[in-house]
Design a protein around this motif. Structure first.
Motif, PDB file in Angstrom:
ATOM      1  N   LEU A 137       0.853  -1.187   0.000  1.00  0.00           N
ATOM      2  CA  LEU A 137       0.000   0.000   0.000  1.00  0.00           C
ATOM      3  C   LEU A 137       0.890   1.238   0.000  1.00  0.00           C
ATOM      4  CD1 LEU A 137      -2.662   1.623   0.405  1.00  0.00           C
ATOM      5  CD2 LEU A 137      -2.355   1.263   2.866  1.00  0.00           C
ATOM      6  N   LYS A 138       0.715   2.091  -1.023  1.00  0.00           N
ATOM      7  CA  LYS A 138       1.482   3.333  -1.107  1.00  0.00           C
ATOM      8  C   LYS A 138       0.535   4.511  -0.959  1.00  0.00           C
ATOM      9  CE  LYS A 138       5.387   1.712  -3.888  1.00  0.00           C
ATOM     10  NZ  LYS A 138       6.194   1.914  -5.116  1.00  0.00           N
ATOM     11  N   VAL A 139       0.870   5.404  -0.032  1.00  0.00           N
ATOM     12  CA  VAL A 139       0.045   6.577   0.253  1.00  0.00           C
ATOM     13  C   VAL A 139       0.869   7.825  -0.037  1.00  0.00           C
ATOM     14  CG1 VAL A 139      -1.255   7.838   1.998  1.00  0.00           C
ATOM     15  CG2 VAL A 139      -1.225   5.330   2.037  1.00  0.00           C
ATOM     16  N   SER A 140       0.380   8.631  -0.982  1.00  0.00           N
ATOM     17  CA  SER A 140       1.019   9.910  -1.296  1.00  0.00           C
ATOM     18  C   SER A 140       0.151  11.034  -0.747  1.00  0.00           C
ATOM     19  CB  SER A 140       1.184  10.079  -2.815  1.00  0.00           C
ATOM     20  OG  SER A 140       2.030   9.058  -3.333  1.00  0.00           O
ATOM     21  N   ASP A 141       0.777  11.991  -0.083  1.00  0.00           N
ATOM     22  CA  ASP A 141       0.047  13.047   0.614  1.00  0.00           C
ATOM     23  C   ASP A 141       0.629  14.407   0.239  1.00  0.00           C
ATOM     24  OD1 ASP A 141      -0.214  14.126   4.076  1.00  0.00           O
ATOM     25  OD2 ASP A 141      -1.552  14.466   2.377  1.00  0.00           O
ATOM     26  N   PRO A 142       0.353  14.901  -0.960  1.00  0.00           N
ATOM     27  CA  PRO A 142       0.962  16.173  -1.386  1.00  0.00           C
ATOM     28  C   PRO A 142       0.503  17.361  -0.549  1.00  0.00           C
ATOM     29  CG  PRO A 142      -0.707  15.438  -2.967  1.00  0.00           C
ATOM     30  CD  PRO A 142      -0.499  14.303  -2.021  1.00  0.00           C
ATOM     31  N   LYS A 143      -0.691  17.303   0.023  1.00  0.00           N
ATOM     32  CA  LYS A 143      -1.207  18.407   0.822  1.00  0.00           C
ATOM     33  C   LYS A 143      -0.743  18.346   2.272  1.00  0.00           C
ATOM     34  CE  LYS A 143      -3.873  20.162  -2.431  1.00  0.00           C
ATOM     35  NZ  LYS A 143      -3.720  21.536  -2.962  1.00  0.00           N
ATOM     36  N   GLY A 144      -0.126  17.242   2.661  1.00  0.00           N
ATOM     37  CA  GLY A 144       0.326  17.103   4.042  1.00  0.00           C
ATOM     38  C   GLY A 144      -0.802  17.013   5.047  1.00  0.00           C
ATOM     39  N   ASP A 153      -5.054   3.861  12.010  1.00  0.00           N
ATOM     40  CA  ASP A 153      -6.303   3.200  11.606  1.00  0.00           C
ATOM     41  C   ASP A 153      -6.046   2.208  10.476  1.00  0.00           C
ATOM     42  OD1 ASP A 153      -7.723   4.596  13.475  1.00  0.00           O
ATOM     43  OD2 ASP A 153      -8.411   6.149  12.083  1.00  0.00           O
ATOM     44  N   THR A 154      -5.126   2.558   9.571  1.00  0.00           N
ATOM     45  CA  THR A 154      -4.781   1.643   8.481  1.00  0.00           C
ATOM     46  C   THR A 154      -4.163   0.360   9.032  1.00  0.00           C
ATOM     47  OG1 THR A 154      -4.368   3.538   7.029  1.00  0.00           O
ATOM     48  CG2 THR A 154      -3.479   1.409   6.345  1.00  0.00           C
ATOM     49  N   ILE A 155      -3.266   0.489  10.000  1.00  0.00           N
ATOM     50  CA  ILE A 155      -2.654  -0.687  10.622  1.00  0.00           C
ATOM     51  C   ILE A 155      -3.712  -1.557  11.293  1.00  0.00           C
ATOM     52  CG2 ILE A 155      -1.074  -1.446  12.444  1.00  0.00           C
ATOM     53  CD1 ILE A 155       0.376  -0.388  10.027  1.00  0.00           C
ATOM     54  N   GLN A 156      -4.635  -0.921  12.023  1.00  0.00           N
ATOM     55  CA  GLN A 156      -5.663  -1.679  12.729  1.00  0.00           C
ATOM     56  C   GLN A 156      -6.564  -2.435  11.749  1.00  0.00           C
ATOM     57  OE1 GLN A 156      -5.202  -2.075  15.670  1.00  0.00           O
ATOM     58  NE2 GLN A 156      -4.867  -0.254  16.891  1.00  0.00           N
ATOM     59  N   GLY A 170      10.421   0.981   6.156  1.00  0.00           N
ATOM     60  CA  GLY A 170      11.589   0.433   6.831  1.00  0.00           C
ATOM     61  C   GLY A 170      11.471   0.335   8.335  1.00  0.00           C
ATOM     62  N   VAL A 171      10.285   0.563   8.907  1.00  0.00           N
ATOM     63  CA  VAL A 171      10.069   0.437  10.355  1.00  0.00           C
ATOM     64  C   VAL A 171       9.111  -0.718  10.599  1.00  0.00           C
ATOM     65  CG1 VAL A 171       9.295   1.575  12.460  1.00  0.00           C
ATOM     66  CG2 VAL A 171      10.425   2.904  10.669  1.00  0.00           C
ATOM     67  N   ARG A 172       9.556  -1.695  11.356  1.00  0.00           N
ATOM     68  CA  ARG A 172       8.706  -2.853  11.668  1.00  0.00           C
ATOM     69  C   ARG A 172       7.627  -2.439  12.663  1.00  0.00           C
ATOM     70  NH1 ARG A 172      10.261  -8.181  10.929  1.00  0.00           N
ATOM     71  NH2 ARG A 172       8.519  -9.615  11.281  1.00  0.00           N
ATOM     72  N   VAL A 173       6.392  -2.768  12.349  1.00  0.00           N
ATOM     73  CA  VAL A 173       5.257  -2.426  13.204  1.00  0.00           C
ATOM     74  C   VAL A 173       4.838  -3.672  13.973  1.00  0.00           C
ATOM     75  CG1 VAL A 173       2.886  -1.572  13.274  1.00  0.00           C
ATOM     76  CG2 VAL A 173       4.493  -0.646  11.597  1.00  0.00           C
ATOM     77  N   VAL A 174       4.836  -3.574  15.289  1.00  0.00           N
ATOM     78  CA  VAL A 174       4.466  -4.699  16.146  1.00  0.00           C
ATOM     79  C   VAL A 174       3.338  -4.262  17.076  1.00  0.00           C
ATOM     80  CG1 VAL A 174       6.727  -5.798  16.001  1.00  0.00           C
ATOM     81  CG2 VAL A 174       6.289  -4.099  17.772  1.00  0.00           C
ATOM     82  N   TYR A 197       4.203   7.076   2.041  1.00  0.00           N
ATOM     83  CA  TYR A 197       4.216   6.020   3.043  1.00  0.00           C
ATOM     84  C   TYR A 197       3.964   4.685   2.343  1.00  0.00           C
ATOM     85  CZ  TYR A 197       3.403  10.203   5.828  1.00  0.00           C
ATOM     86  OH  TYR A 197       3.486  11.451   6.372  1.00  0.00           O
ATOM     87  N   GLU A 198       4.879   3.765   2.544  1.00  0.00           N
ATOM     88  CA  GLU A 198       4.771   2.452   1.889  1.00  0.00           C
ATOM     89  C   GLU A 198       4.571   1.373   2.951  1.00  0.00           C
ATOM     90  OE1 GLU A 198       7.191   0.794  -1.676  1.00  0.00           O
ATOM     91  OE2 GLU A 198       8.128  -0.018   0.127  1.00  0.00           O
TER      92      GLU A 198
END
Length: 256
Positions: A137-144, A153-156, A170-174, A197-198
């Motif tokens: 999943l790739k999220v681009s946020d040009p407006k910030g 919420d995406t992780i949940q 590159g950060v492991r989510v646990v 964000y990938e």
């Protein structure tokens, strides 16, 4: 000849004659309830309470009435997928129990299961790398406009859909990972990440992708913030970001 008048009984006081309204009030109050009336009143109360609960349940489910048919089918498919995963997990546990009961070398079988369980826990704790089918999943946020709570919420949502291993940029989510807003960006466990964000997610793609596209879900929320999100299925996703195993300060094994 005059008719004799009825003689009044001696000693009986002559009270004022009651009007019809007074006699009606006296017959209605205080109320004289019979047991049958009490039972009927109780039944009417229970019936009213049941109708109120039914109306409330109907109103709560009205949110799905406006959904399109394909959205409802997707939601039902996701629920079926979660049910199947639980049934598969139950079947695996039953098979492990039978293997322990029927194995001629129960000690060796227990050792194998312990090694396998250690590997599984290492994946969940993020101390070992993992690979398997999943999605990117790739999220681009040009407006910030994307905040840390949206990424959380995406992780949940991914975990609820059966994600087994996740890493973001590159950060492991646990289980104990936390998201925060820092200096106009987002940080995971105190480590700032930059967009796009990938998300690399290992799990069943047929369950993960629909979970992100449900009405009012992750994709629609991100699009409302003028962000773009693309999901790509893959037969092999590599999650190789690792975390250091943290030794507890106070907890010790009860067997030692």
């Amino acid at each position: 000849m005059a008719l004799p008048r009825a003689a009044a009984q001696p000693g009986a006081p002559a009270g004022p004659e009651q009007s019809g309204r007074q006699r009606l009030r006296a017959s209605l109050w205080p109320p004289k309830l019979t047991r049958a009336q009490l039972v009927v009143a109780l039944l009417l109360f229970v019936l009213g309470l049941g109708l109120a609960i039914q109306v409330r349940s109907t109103s709560e489910s009205s949110a799905l009435r406006g959904a399109r048919q394909e959205d409802l089918v997707r939601i039902l498919d996701e629920l079926d997928g979660r049910t199947k995963r639980l049934e598969d997990e139950k079947q695996k546990l039953e098979e492990q129990r039978k293997e322990l009961e029927n194995s001629s070398d129960q000690a060796e079988e227990a050792r194998k299961q312990t090694v396998e369980k250690e590997r599984q826990l290492g994946i969940l704790a993020g101390t070992v790398a993992a690979q398997g089918p999943g999605i990117t999943l790739k999220v681009s946020d040009p407006k910030g406009q994307v905040q840390s709570d949206m990424l959380l919420d995406t992780i949940q949502e991914l975990r609820a859909a059966g994600a087994e291993a996740i890493q973001v940029n590159g950060v492991r989510v646990v289980a104990n990972s936390y998201f925060s807003d820092e200096n106009g960006g987002v940080a995971i466990d105190g480590r700032k990440i930059s967009q796009p964000y990938e998300f690399r997610v290992i799990g069943k793609p047929q369950d993960l992708e629909p979970a992100l596209n449900i009405p009012g879900g992750v994709i629609q929320t991100l699009e409302k913030e003028q962000a773009t999100a693309t999901v790509t299925r893959s037969a092999k996703i590599v999650v190789d970001a690792l975390r250091q195993a943290k030794q507890p300060d106070y907890a010790r094994s009860s067997s030692s």
